[in-house]
Scaffold this motif. Structure first.
Motif, mmCIF file in Angstrom:
data_model
loop_
_atom_site.group_PDB
_atom_site.id
_atom_site.type_symbol
_atom_site.label_atom_id
_atom_site.label_comp_id
_atom_site.label_asym_id
_atom_site.label_seq_id
_atom_site.Cartn_x
_atom_site.Cartn_y
_atom_site.Cartn_z
ATOM 1 N N LEU A 252 0.828 -1.202 0.000
ATOM 2 C CA LEU A 252 0.000 0.000 0.000
ATOM 3 C C LEU A 252 0.864 1.254 0.000
ATOM 4 O O LEU A 252 0.630 2.193 -0.771
ATOM 5 N N ALA A 253 1.878 1.283 0.847
ATOM 6 C CA ALA A 253 2.706 2.484 0.977
ATOM 7 C C ALA A 253 3.639 2.691 -0.206
ATOM 8 O O ALA A 253 3.826 3.835 -0.658
ATOM 9 N N LEU A 254 4.212 1.622 -0.748
ATOM 10 C CA LEU A 254 5.312 1.763 -1.693
ATOM 11 C C LEU A 254 4.940 1.589 -3.159
ATOM 12 O O LEU A 254 5.702 2.007 -4.036
ATOM 13 N N MET A 255 3.792 0.965 -3.448
ATOM 14 C CA MET A 255 3.382 0.871 -4.852
ATOM 15 C C MET A 255 2.991 2.258 -5.352
ATOM 16 O O MET A 255 2.504 3.096 -4.591
ATOM 17 N N GLY B 287 -1.797 2.456 -4.793
ATOM 18 C CA GLY B 287 -0.738 2.622 -3.801
ATOM 19 C C GLY B 287 -0.563 4.082 -3.436
ATOM 20 O O GLY B 287 -0.980 4.981 -4.176
ATOM 21 N N LEU B 288 0.033 4.342 -2.300
ATOM 22 C CA LEU B 288 0.231 5.720 -1.851
ATOM 23 C C LEU B 288 1.445 6.361 -2.493
ATOM 24 O O LEU B 288 1.610 7.582 -2.444
ATOM 25 N N GLY B 289 2.333 5.553 -3.063
ATOM 26 C CA GLY B 289 3.481 6.092 -3.772
ATOM 27 C C GLY B 289 4.515 6.751 -2.886
ATOM 28 O O GLY B 289 5.266 7.621 -3.329
ATOM 29 N N TRP B 290 4.580 6.326 -1.622
ATOM 30 C CA TRP B 290 5.553 6.910 -0.701
ATOM 31 C C TRP B 290 6.943 6.330 -0.932
ATOM 32 O O TRP B 290 7.104 5.241 -1.476
ATOM 33 N N SER B 291 7.934 7.046 -0.459
ATOM 34 C CA SER B 291 9.267 6.468 -0.369
ATOM 35 C C SER B 291 9.326 5.616 0.887
ATOM 36 O O SER B 291 8.491 5.748 1.790
ATOM 37 N N ALA B 292 10.317 4.744 0.963
ATOM 38 C CA ALA B 292 10.462 3.911 2.156
ATOM 39 C C ALA B 292 10.744 4.784 3.379
ATOM 40 O O ALA B 292 10.325 4.459 4.498
ATOM 41 N N GLY C 264 -8.174 -0.170 9.522
ATOM 42 C CA GLY C 264 -7.355 0.104 8.347
ATOM 43 C C GLY C 264 -8.032 -0.232 7.030
ATOM 44 O O GLY C 264 -7.678 0.330 5.989
ATOM 45 N N SER C 265 -9.000 -1.127 7.066
ATOM 46 C CA SER C 265 -9.709 -1.464 5.827
ATOM 47 C C SER C 265 -10.475 -0.267 5.277
ATOM 48 O O SER C 265 -10.738 -0.187 4.077
ATOM 49 N N HIS C 266 -10.806 0.690 6.153
ATOM 50 C CA HIS C 266 -11.512 1.907 5.735
ATOM 51 C C HIS C 266 -10.598 3.124 5.717
ATOM 52 O O HIS C 266 -10.751 4.004 4.854
ATOM 53 N N LEU C 267 -9.666 3.176 6.664
ATOM 54 C CA LEU C 267 -8.816 4.355 6.800
ATOM 55 C C LEU C 267 -7.376 4.008 6.435
ATOM 56 O O LEU C 267 -6.585 3.601 7.285
ATOM 57 N N HIS C 268 -7.043 4.167 5.164
ATOM 58 C CA HIS C 268 -5.675 3.869 4.713
ATOM 59 C C HIS C 268 -5.264 4.764 3.543
ATOM 60 O O HIS C 268 -4.413 4.384 2.739
ATOM 61 N N HIS C 269 -5.846 5.962 3.488
ATOM 62 C CA HIS C 269 -5.627 6.813 2.321
ATOM 63 C C HIS C 269 -4.700 7.985 2.584
ATOM 64 O O HIS C 269 -4.395 8.745 1.667
ATOM 65 N N SER C 270 -4.244 8.143 3.821
ATOM 66 C CA SER C 270 -3.374 9.270 4.145
ATOM 67 C C SER C 270 -2.484 8.892 5.321
ATOM 68 O O SER C 270 -2.719 7.886 6.008
ATOM 69 N N ALA C 271 -1.490 9.731 5.578
ATOM 70 C CA ALA C 271 -0.569 9.466 6.675
ATOM 71 C C ALA C 271 -1.295 9.469 8.020
ATOM 72 O O ALA C 271 -1.043 8.621 8.882
ATOM 73 N N SER C 272 -2.203 10.420 8.210
ATOM 74 C CA SER C 272 -2.919 10.499 9.481
ATOM 75 C C SER C 272 -3.768 9.260 9.718
ATOM 76 O O SER C 272 -3.873 8.773 10.856
ATOM 77 N N GLU C 273 -4.374 8.712 8.677
ATOM 78 C CA GLU C 273 -5.191 7.509 8.830
ATOM 79 C C GLU C 273 -4.331 6.285 9.135
ATOM 80 O O GLU C 273 -4.714 5.440 9.953
ATOM 81 N N ILE C 274 -3.177 6.190 8.497
ATOM 82 C CA ILE C 274 -2.270 5.075 8.770
ATOM 83 C C ILE C 274 -1.759 5.146 10.214
ATOM 84 O O ILE C 274 -1.659 4.127 10.907
ATOM 85 N N ILE C 275 -1.459 6.352 10.693
ATOM 86 C CA ILE C 275 -1.010 6.511 12.077
ATOM 87 C C ILE C 275 -2.111 6.086 13.040
ATOM 88 O O ILE C 275 -1.852 5.392 14.042
ATOM 89 N N LEU D 35 0.225 -4.770 -15.699
ATOM 90 C CA LEU D 35 0.819 -3.956 -16.752
ATOM 91 C C LEU D 35 2.279 -4.332 -16.899
ATOM 92 O O LEU D 35 3.039 -4.291 -15.932
ATOM 93 N N GLN D 36 2.671 -4.734 -18.105
ATOM 94 C CA GLN D 36 4.041 -5.139 -18.408
ATOM 95 C C GLN D 36 4.548 -6.180 -17.408
ATOM 96 O O GLN D 36 5.686 -6.135 -16.931
ATOM 97 N N GLY D 37 3.683 -7.142 -17.093
ATOM 98 C CA GLY D 37 4.053 -8.253 -16.238
ATOM 99 C C GLY D 37 4.041 -7.959 -14.750
ATOM 100 O O GLY D 37 4.365 -8.834 -13.950
ATOM 101 N N THR D 38 3.662 -6.742 -14.360
ATOM 102 C CA THR D 38 3.640 -6.373 -12.945
ATOM 103 C C THR D 38 2.207 -6.203 -12.460
ATOM 104 O O THR D 38 1.397 -5.567 -13.129
ATOM 105 N N GLN D 39 1.891 -6.764 -11.284
ATOM 106 C CA GLN D 39 0.551 -6.661 -10.714
ATOM 107 C C GLN D 39 0.416 -5.367 -9.913
ATOM 108 O O GLN D 39 1.236 -5.076 -9.042
ATOM 109 N N PHE D 40 -0.610 -4.597 -10.237
ATOM 110 C CA PHE D 40 -0.963 -3.411 -9.459
ATOM 111 C C PHE D 40 -2.308 -3.646 -8.783
ATOM 112 O O PHE D 40 -3.121 -4.448 -9.251
ATOM 113 N N TYR D 41 -2.561 -2.925 -7.663
ATOM 114 C CA TYR D 41 -3.715 -3.223 -6.823
ATOM 115 C C TYR D 41 -4.642 -2.023 -6.698
ATOM 116 O O TYR D 41 -4.202 -0.868 -6.636
#
Length: 490
Positions: A302-305, A314-319, A367-378, A441-447
């Protein structure tokens, strides 16, 4: 002489002060690191898997993490039996060396297939966590076993706190291969500590012939079942091939039970596993822990895709950003694990495990409902972190309370084996439910967003099931009633 006398008195006095001397502190440091080798590797692998999938253009990224679990499941019975006969520390050193070889093969792999081979060889040190908690019982006096186990469990929070920052730096500067090389470095450090600091356990089982047939039947049967579930989406959930693998695996496990009832030196004595206090503890702790530790699969993807509207949610965050966001949860895990280890001296372990399951399942459901921002993940992490810290601490303590010292390694091995199988199945199912509605896409699974929600619900359901299984457990000894500290008092 006076030091030995003081330790012996502390071991027999449940109200002794919780204070680690220099010798015990060094041993604890070594065991904390060794016990957390697998979480460290899992964290690095989880943070690297997105880059690995994109680099090798594979939709089979699930095997990047599960290959080691499969091999670890297969060798677990043999490793635990060898540890009982030849010494836990000695066997821990051997499997660490073999695991290091696998780390190097994976880091140098020119293609995905070779990388999976390396990850499989590295799986030979999967049993090391079970042996770490088992040897802790032997080398610490009674009044330190609970706090030591809590600190060892709390090491999960240290990994969660510092690991993402470290892996973010490694992956950003050196790519996913840098993460693979760091796995090898972590194993080298563990080896040095084992060789120089950790004493050998004096607890031994009578040397006997290794039950190779029983081990092949059990390890092979469970591996076949886990592998089949992993291929279910590809083969089809009603396909003959899937049914054949699962059927063969089930028959192998049944044959294992028959063999174990007849051989003179079984891998896992059925008499131990028949005791209600033992099998209920093994089952409940395995299911709760499997759900708790499997959620990292969802959170890391979720965080890194990448965030690609209409294709990837995915949220597209850096590690590094992921590390910052999850750091409050990691700190909480450390504190809660240590407190739980202390409470276990006086509080019924079933209550502690049930409380852990309640918080973890509630956090994942949130988390199944609140996972769209940093504050929700916290917010989710602050709830789930309580359950995670309590689980990390109380699981090994419950095993200590359920069996006598001579069965400690076997019981830890059995619990790790069951947990490994359940966790592998849950992770496989997690990839299946997350992929539904996703895009390749191009052999990679996205969610998709719904895929991540389903993943969290699956983890919550697994933990909730484990919580219900706690009702089957009869009263177990409190930690201050358990027989511990054999090496420390010798």
């Amino acid at each position: 002489m006076s030091e030995k006398l003081a330790v012996a008195e502390g071991a027999s006095e449940p109200n002794a002060k919780i204070r680690f001397g220099v010798r015990h502190s060094l041993t604890l440091l070594a065991l904390v690191w060794t016990a957390q080798i697998l979480p460290i590797v899992s964290l690095l692998a989880g943070n690297a898997q997105s880059a690995v999938a994109i680099h090798f253009h594979t939709t089979q990224i699930a095997w990047f993490g599960l290959m080691g679990v499969l091999i670890g499941t297969f060798v677990m019975p043999f490793v635990v039996t060898a540890a009982g006969m030849y010494g836990k520390r000695r066997v821990m050193i051997v499997i660490s060396v073999l695991g290091l070889i696998g780390d190097v093969v994976a880091a140098l792999a020119p293609n995905y297939a070779t990388m999976l081979v390396g990850r499989g060889i590295a799986g030979l040190y999967v049993p090391i966590a079970a042996l770490s908690y088992s040897i802790a019982r032997d080398v610490f006096p009674r009044h330190l076993v609970g706090p030591a186990s809590g600190l060892m469990g709390g090491g999960l929070g240290l990994v969660g706190l510092g690991g993402p920052f470290l892996s973010g730096w490694v992956i950003d500067d050196f790519g996913f291969r840098g993460a693979l090389w760091f796995m090898a470095i972590a194993t080298v450090f563990s080896l040095i500590l084992l060789i120089t600091v950790v004493p050998e356990s004096p607890v031994r089982e009578e040397r006997a012939r290794m039950d190779w047939l029983g081990g092949v039947l059990l390890g092979g049967g469970l591996t076949a079942i886990v592998y089949a579930i992993g291929q279910g989406a590809t083969w089809g959930w009603t396909s003959g091939k899937l049914c054949t693998y699962i059927g063969a695996g089930v028959l192998a496990v049944i044959a294992f039970v028959v063999v174990e009832s007849r051989v003179a030196n079984p891998l896992f004595p059925l008499a131990m596993l028949k005791r209600r206090r033992v099998w209920t503890v093994l089952l409940a702790t395995a299911v709760v822990a499997a759900g708790v530790y499997s959620v990292g699969t969802v959170m890391q993807l979720l965080a890194l895709m990448p965030n690609i509207p209409g294709m990837s949610a995915g949220l597209g965050w850096s590690a590094t950003k992921n590390a910052l966001v999850t750091s409050p949860m990691s700190v909480l895990i450390i504190v809660v694990a240590v407190v739980t280890g202390i409470l276990a001296r006086r509080v019924d372990a079933r209550i502690l495990l049930g409380t852990a399951a309640l918080f973890a399942a509630g956090g994942f459901a949130l988390g199944s409902h609140l996972h769209h921002s940093a504050s929700e993940i916290i917010m989710m992490g602050l709830v789930a972190g309580v359950g995670t810290g309590m689980t990390a601490s109380i699981v090994p303590i419950m095993i200590i309370a359920a069996v006598p010292p001579e069965e400690q390694a076997l019981a830890n091995g059995a619990q790790s084996l069951v947990q490994g199988v359940v966790q592998a199945i849950v992770i496989q199912l997690t990839f299946v439910v997350m992929a539904k509605g996703g895009t390749v896409l191009q052999g990679t699974q996205f969610y998709s967003d719904s895929g991540f929600s389903n993943g969290f619900w699956l983890q919550a359901g697994c933990v909730a099931l484990g919580g219900l299984l706690i009702l089957l457990i009869p009263r177990v000894k409190r930690l201050d009633e358990a027989e511990v500290g054999q090496a420390a008092t010798s």
